[in-house]
Design a protein around this motif. Sequence first.
Motif, short mmCIF file in Angstrom:
data_model
loop_
_atom_site.label_atom_id
_atom_site.label_comp_id
_atom_site.label_asym_id
_atom_site.label_seq_id
_atom_site.Cartn_x
_atom_site.Cartn_y
_atom_site.Cartn_z
N UNK A 137 19.60 28.79 -6.43
CA UNK A 137 20.41 29.42 -5.38
C UNK A 137 21.85 28.96 -5.36
N UNK A 138 22.27 28.25 -6.39
CA UNK A 138 23.63 27.70 -6.41
C UNK A 138 24.70 28.78 -6.35
N UNK A 139 24.53 29.84 -7.13
CA UNK A 139 25.54 30.91 -7.12
C UNK A 139 25.59 31.60 -5.77
N UNK A 140 24.46 31.71 -5.10
CA UNK A 140 24.43 32.34 -3.77
C UNK A 140 25.21 31.48 -2.78
N UNK A 145 30.30 30.78 0.32
CA UNK A 145 31.52 30.00 0.55
C UNK A 145 32.76 30.85 0.28
N UNK A 146 32.78 31.54 -0.84
CA UNK A 146 33.93 32.34 -1.22
C UNK A 146 34.14 33.51 -0.25
N UNK A 162 19.86 22.02 -0.95
CA UNK A 162 18.68 21.42 -1.57
C UNK A 162 19.13 20.47 -2.68
N UNK A 163 18.18 19.91 -3.41
CA UNK A 163 18.55 18.92 -4.42
C UNK A 163 18.81 19.50 -5.81
N UNK A 164 18.57 20.82 -6.00
CA UNK A 164 18.77 21.47 -7.30
C UNK A 164 18.08 20.68 -8.43
N UNK A 165 16.89 20.19 -8.13
CA UNK A 165 16.13 19.41 -9.11
C UNK A 165 15.77 20.27 -10.32
N UNK A 166 16.09 19.76 -11.50
CA UNK A 166 15.83 20.44 -12.78
C UNK A 166 16.57 21.78 -12.90
N UNK A 167 17.71 21.90 -12.24
CA UNK A 167 18.53 23.11 -12.32
C UNK A 167 19.87 22.74 -12.96
N UNK A 171 24.74 22.34 -9.65
CA UNK A 171 25.67 21.60 -8.78
C UNK A 171 27.12 21.96 -9.09
N UNK A 172 27.43 22.08 -10.37
CA UNK A 172 28.80 22.40 -10.78
C UNK A 172 29.26 23.74 -10.21
N UNK A 173 28.34 24.70 -10.10
CA UNK A 173 28.67 26.01 -9.54
C UNK A 173 29.06 25.89 -8.07
N UNK A 174 28.29 25.11 -7.32
CA UNK A 174 28.56 24.95 -5.89
C UNK A 174 29.86 24.19 -5.65
#
Length: 324
Positions: A137-140, A145-146, A162-167, A171-174
Amino acid sequence: MVTILDNRAAKPRPRHPEKAHRPDQEVMRKPKWIRVKAPTSKGYLETREIVKTNKLVTVCEEAGCPNIGECWDKKHATFMIMGEICTRACAFCNVATGIPAPLDLDEPANVAKAVVEMGLKHVVITSVDRDDLKDGGAQHFADVILAIRAASPETTIEILTPDFLRKDGALEIVVAARPDVFNHNLETVASNYLTVRPGARYFHSIRLLQRVKELDPSIFTKSGIMVGLGEERNEVLQLMDDLRSADVDFITIGQYLQPTRKHHPIKKFVTPEEFQSYETVAYSKGFLMVSSSPLTRSSHHAGEDFERLRAAREAKLNAVAKSA
């Protein structure tokens, strides 16, 4: 705290089927310092009417938050994105677990519209865990935000992720979307993870927060825990050290309240004096901001706390400049 949810995920469903295997736990009687008056203020009633009229679902109601009267009176808002069904089954959480609905592609624009209509100076964006999505869900998050930035440039944005575990790369996207505050809650001490937060990894969460600072040092970082889950004092102090090693700016500490008899039991009601002691120690360890009290919640007073956080950073920078 007003939450916009994907309407497709709002169908009636049994509450917490994933917790059905857990035996009923005795719910401890709340001490006097954790009790609050029933909300009846004009502001609260107005917010409740907004929620009802717009057919919204709120984190405040879902979690049975004790601060609902105060927050709704001030029209504070925490928007929960990506639906109301979580892919994990944490033992403390009152959000249902199951298979989530597809993302609502109109949601970023709808959240931005709500921010404008409510005149929010500071907004908190949170979500359920979406392990079903490739990027968690990082891009969402970034799109929301944008969209807010475009619709209300003066509004400061805090995210609780969330923790974005194994994604990988999530994190860089957010972070690239540049929220003002990046919050990710540890929730409890390391020794409790197997029973309280089994789908997560303590040191992954620490590393996530550390990585935010590495990617963009200008973003404030924040994390919160609940106490009363069976932790020892020395474990809480170690957790503080772990957060400071990741250069986390802000820690929140609040009392765990058991949502239902199927959830993890309360082991202890921590006294206001103990919370004050935790606050004193946390400041001594270098946190810019500390919120520690029985009724502290991650998004409680978020707007006011952001202003204090910004002022604390400015004061620290000025002190460093004078000593140079």
